[in-house]
Each structure stands twice: as structure tokens, then as C-alpha cells.
Design a protein around this motif. Structure first.
Motif, PDB file in Angstrom:
ATOM      1  N   TYR A   1       9.881   0.467   1.122  1.00 38.66           N
ATOM      2  CA  TYR A   1       9.738  -0.725   1.952  1.00 38.66           C
ATOM      3  C   TYR A   1       9.850  -0.313   3.424  1.00 38.66           C
ATOM      4  CZ  TYR A   1      14.860  -0.516   1.148  1.00 38.66           C
ATOM      5  OH  TYR A   1      16.161  -0.116   1.013  1.00 38.66           O
TER       6      TYR A   1
ATOM      7  N   ASP B   1       1.913  -1.794   4.431  1.00 35.26           N
ATOM      8  CA  ASP B   1       3.179  -2.460   4.110  1.00 35.26           C
ATOM      9  C   ASP B   1       3.934  -2.871   5.370  1.00 35.26           C
ATOM     10  OD1 ASP B   1       3.654   0.197   4.767  1.00 35.26           O
ATOM     11  OD2 ASP B   1       4.972   0.607   3.059  1.00 35.26           O
TER      12      ASP B   1
ATOM     13  N   SER C   1       7.843  -6.736   1.391  1.00 40.26           N
ATOM     14  CA  SER C   1       6.663  -5.869   1.389  1.00 40.26           C
ATOM     15  C   SER C   1       7.056  -4.532   0.778  1.00 40.26           C
ATOM     16  CB  SER C   1       6.148  -5.672   2.822  1.00 40.26           C
ATOM     17  OG  SER C   1       5.005  -4.851   2.846  1.00 40.26           O
ATOM     18  N   VAL C   2       6.368  -4.135  -0.277  1.00 36.67           N
ATOM     19  CA  VAL C   2       6.754  -2.942  -1.036  1.00 36.67           C
ATOM     20  C   VAL C   2       5.522  -2.092  -1.342  1.00 36.67           C
ATOM     21  CG1 VAL C   2       7.687  -2.108  -3.232  1.00 36.67           C
ATOM     22  CG2 VAL C   2       8.787  -4.032  -2.070  1.00 36.67           C
TER      23      VAL C   2
ATOM     24  N   HIS D   1      14.186  -6.723   0.821  1.00 39.20           N
ATOM     25  CA  HIS D   1      13.249  -5.762   0.237  1.00 39.20           C
ATOM     26  C   HIS D   1      13.941  -4.927  -0.835  1.00 39.20           C
ATOM     27  CE1 HIS D   1      10.348  -6.341   3.591  1.00 39.20           C
ATOM     28  NE2 HIS D   1      11.433  -6.449   4.322  1.00 39.20           N
TER      29      HIS D   1
ATOM     30  N   SER E   1      13.614   2.895   2.248  1.00 34.42           N
ATOM     31  CA  SER E   1      12.580   2.735   3.270  1.00 34.42           C
ATOM     32  C   SER E   1      11.671   3.962   3.268  1.00 34.42           C
ATOM     33  CB  SER E   1      13.192   2.528   4.644  1.00 34.42           C
ATOM     34  OG  SER E   1      13.638   3.745   5.202  1.00 34.42           O
TER      35      SER E   1
END
Length: 419
Positions: free
Chosen positions: A315, A366, A378-379, A330, A353
Motif C-alpha cells: 500500500y 496505487d 489502495s492495494v 490500508h 508500504s
């Protein structure tokens, strides 16, 4: 007659692949034991003659790279000079890919003969077959499925989206937007997107809870020109196909989005696999994804983009090691997907991340979906490696996509619960 047709098509498929046969190419696994060796590999990765399938991350985790015949002697000598451990895992990529191409073509032909749909999960299908499947679903399930041509690729192929609902006629629902295939050679990603479509449409009763208050919008192949090119000419091609110069074609679509574009992890050299493009959104395919994301602003709650390979759920951010203020939203969703997969198959996904668990790469879809289009979650999902990485066998397709669906379903449930 059917056998003759099969044989003719199989011969043609081998001839098509010969445009870039990869004959004599080798794939190496390299093991960095200390930071010096890791930095050496990072410097080598800047050489466009070496195709690094992944970047060196943790010590003692293999880095995989493909090297063409003319560079193999000097490449191996350099590694030996610095006493870097390596292993050749494929002595002739061309032979491997040719055998896989034959098997895939055979499976495609059997699927066309034995199934009522244009696609199966025993073969990797061509772009026109994928689009035909979407159209078949729209015709078979008109109350729940809408297919639109969202735009055209550089080479004028239709980029079709499928919108899936529960047929209750209610408009304005929240949306999960999923795409795949922005990198051409990652064939398992579009296959996984197709399996999501199959589950939501043709296995609707079992998955009705995912469509009660949400619609799904899915773009199964973002980069059809590159995807077709990997089927006809160069299996390991990654980028789009719009010419950049007389010598170089294509842009890395996942470095082309206008959010911290070009700041880190992207190349300005037009022949590089991570070329960022002349400008942000230089490619019609990334413009189309941008427009779809922005059109869903407010309703879009979950953006999921499928890639391979590496067993990651990533993410934002990709442009910095800093985390967004609401990174836990996320993380909670991604962890739900990882836990579901681990419980189902034992496969472990690393969650975090993009910059912190993989590498920094600005200009990704993303980051744009979260930072500009305001999707709250958002992944990026990097599916497992198959074969030597990007080339799962046809036998691996169904296990991979079913496992992936387990994770996607769990993530969707978490999003629906939260938003």
C-alpha cells in the motif's frame, strides 16, 4: 480436421515466438551476503542489458536476473571476482518458453473445444478471448453485468471494463475497482482478474454478500498491446508499445501516473524497463485508468491492482518511506487478505508500504488512486512466482487464481465492513 488445425496453430505459435526467442538466455539466482554485495547488485540492476526480475532486498534472499548470451561470461566473471554466490536456474530460457508456449496453445485449443465460454482457467488467453468472455457475460446476465469499451490502446485495441452488480437496479453504490495486466509479461494477473469476474458473475449465489451494497468495476488487461506482444513476439516484454524513439518502444505504465512522477525508482532512459515516459500520463492506457479512477471519486472505496510476482500486499506510499496518516486502514485490509490466504493454503504474503517492504517507485497507480482519486484503501497485490517467476505453467493457473480470490474476497469483506 480438429487435430490438423491444432497442429497448424501450434507450429504458428512457435514461429511467432521466434521473433525474440531468448535462445541461450540464462536466469540466475544471486545471493547477497552483506551490504556491499547488495549494493553491487543494485548497481548492476541499472544496466538495461540485465533483466532483473526482482531487486535485491534482504540479505540471503535470492535476487533473480536474466542475462543474454553475449553478456554471460563477463557477468559471471564479475560475480566471481567479488565472490558473490550465484546459481543458474535456467540454462536456456528459449527452450523453456517454447515448451510453455506449446503447452499453453494446446490448452487454449482444448478449452475452445470443451467449454461454453471463451476462456478457461487451464490456459492463458489472448486479449480478444478475454474481451469475448466479458461480452458473453453481459449477454448471459444482462441485469447484473454491463460491459463498456472505456477507450483504445495505442495500437487501437479495445480496453473493456465490466461492471458487476446484484441486479437490484440501485445506482450510486460504493465501488471496488480492480485492474490487472499493466505489466505485459505478468500473465497470471489478468487470469486472476478473470477468476474474480467468474466468481462474482457465474458463482453469484456464493458471493452475493460482496454485491449487496457495492458494485465492482474490473479492467482485466490495462496494457493489451504489451500483453499481445508477449504472446506473439517477446514473452518477457514489460512495457506498453507506443514508440519512444527509433530504437526504443514502450513506457512502464506503473511509473507513468502523475503523482510524484519520476521522483524515485523510475528511469529516464527510454530503453529501460522502468522508463517513466516523456511526461506523466504519456500513454493512452494510463490516461484511461486515470479517468476511470477520477470518475469513481467519492464512490470508489477500494482500488486493487494485480501484479506478479513476489507474494506481497503493498500500500502507499511508493515514492517515500513515510507512511500516510491513515496507513492503518490500508494495513487492516491487506492483513485480512494475507491472513485468509495463509489459513487457506499456507502461502505467506508480506504486507506493508511499497517502499518499506519492496522498493521505492514513484508514479504508480496505487499511489495515484489514494493520493489523487481519494480511494480510502489502495492495494497492490503481487501474486506468487510461477516457473522462474513470470511464467507459471498452465497447471499452476487454477491453484494460483483460487488462492488469490481467497485473499481478495477477505479484503473486500473488510472494506465493505469499514465503509
Amino acid at each position: 480436421m480438429f487435430l490438423k488445425t491444432c497442429l497448424l496453430l501450434l507450429v504458428c505459435s512457435v514461429a511467432a515466438l521466434s521473433a525474440h526467442s531468448y535462445d541461450g538466455y540464462k536466469i540466475y539466482d544471486i545471493y547477497a551476503r552483506n551490504n556491499f554485495e547488495k549494493q553491487l547488485l543494485l548497481r548492476l540492476a541499472n544496466n538495461v542489458d540485465y533483466d532483473f526480475f526482482d531487486m535485491p532486498r534482504a540479505l540471503d534472499v535470492a535476487t533473480r536476473v536474466m542475462v543474454q548470451p553475449k553478456d554471460q561470461e563477463s557477468f559471471e566473471e564479475l560475480l566471481r571476482r567479488f565472490a558473490v554466490n550465484f546459481m543458474v536456474i535456467d540454462n536456456n530460457v528459449g527452450n523453456t518458453l517454447q515448451q510453455e508456449q506449446l503447452e499453453n496453445q494446446s490448452q487454449r485449443l482444448m478449452a475452445q473445444r470443451d467449454t461454453k465460454r471463451s476462456i478457461s482457467f487451464t490456459a492463458f488467453h489472448r486479449h480478444d478471448e478475454i474481451n469475448a468472455y466479458l461480452d458473453e457475460l453481459a449477454k448471459a446476465y444482462p441485469s447484473r453485468v454491463t460491459v463498456k469499451t472505456a477507450g483504445k490502446s495505442y495500437e487501437n485495441r479495445d480496453l473493456k471494463t465490466i461492471t458487476i452488480s446484484n441486479g437490484d437496479g440501485k445506482s450510486g453504490k460504493n465501488v471496488i475497482f480492480l485492474d490487472a495486466g499493466i505489466h505485459a509479461r505478468e500473465w497470471i494477473a489478468p487470469a486472476a482478474a478473470l477468476y474474480v469476474i467468474y466468481q462474482l458473475v457465474e458463482n453469484f449465489v456464493a458471493n452475493a454478500d460482496l454485491l449487496k451494497s457495492y458494485d465492482w468495476v474490473i479492467l482485466p488487461v490495462v496494457n493489451p498491446d504489451g500483453y499481445e506482444y508477449t504472446h506473439t513476439s517477446s514473452r518477457m516484454w514489460r512495457k506498453t508499445r507506443k514508440p519512444v524513439s527509433s530504437a526504443c518502444y514502450g513506457t512502464d505504465g506503473n511509473r507513468n501516473f502523475d503523482f510524484h512522477w519520476g521522483e524515485v525508482g523510475a528511469s529516464s532512459f527510454s530503453c529501460a524497463d522502468t522508463y517513466k515516459g516523456k511526461t506523466a500520463f504519456s500513454e493512452p492506457e494510463t490516461q484511461l485508468v486515470r479517468d476511470l479512477l477520477l470518475s469513481l471519486q467519492g464512490r470508489g472505496k477500494f482500488y486493487l491492482t494485480l501484479h506478479s510476482y513476489g507474494n506481497y500486499l503493498l500500500y502507499p506510499w511508493g515514492w517515500t518511506s513515510d507512511l500516510p496518516a491513515d496507513w492503518r486502514a490500508h494495513d487492516e485490509v491487506a492483513q485480512a487478505g494475507a491472513a485468509a490466504i495463509k489459513a487457506s493454503t499456507g502461502t505467506k504474503y508480506t504486507v506493508g508500504s511499497s517502499t518499506n517492504v519492496l522498493y521505492a517507485a514513484a508514479g504508480g497507480s496505487d499511489d495515484y488512486a489514494f493520493g489523487v482519486a481519494k480511494f480510502p484503501v489502495s492495494v497492490t497485490m503481487e501474486l506468487p512466482a510461477g516457473g522462474t517467476g513470470f511464467n507459471p505453467s498452465t497447471e499452476q493457473i487454477l491453484p494460483f487464481v483460487t488462492e488469490t480470490w481467497t485473499g481478495i474476497r477477505a479484503m473486500a469483506e473488510k472494506v465493505i465492513q469499514k465503509y
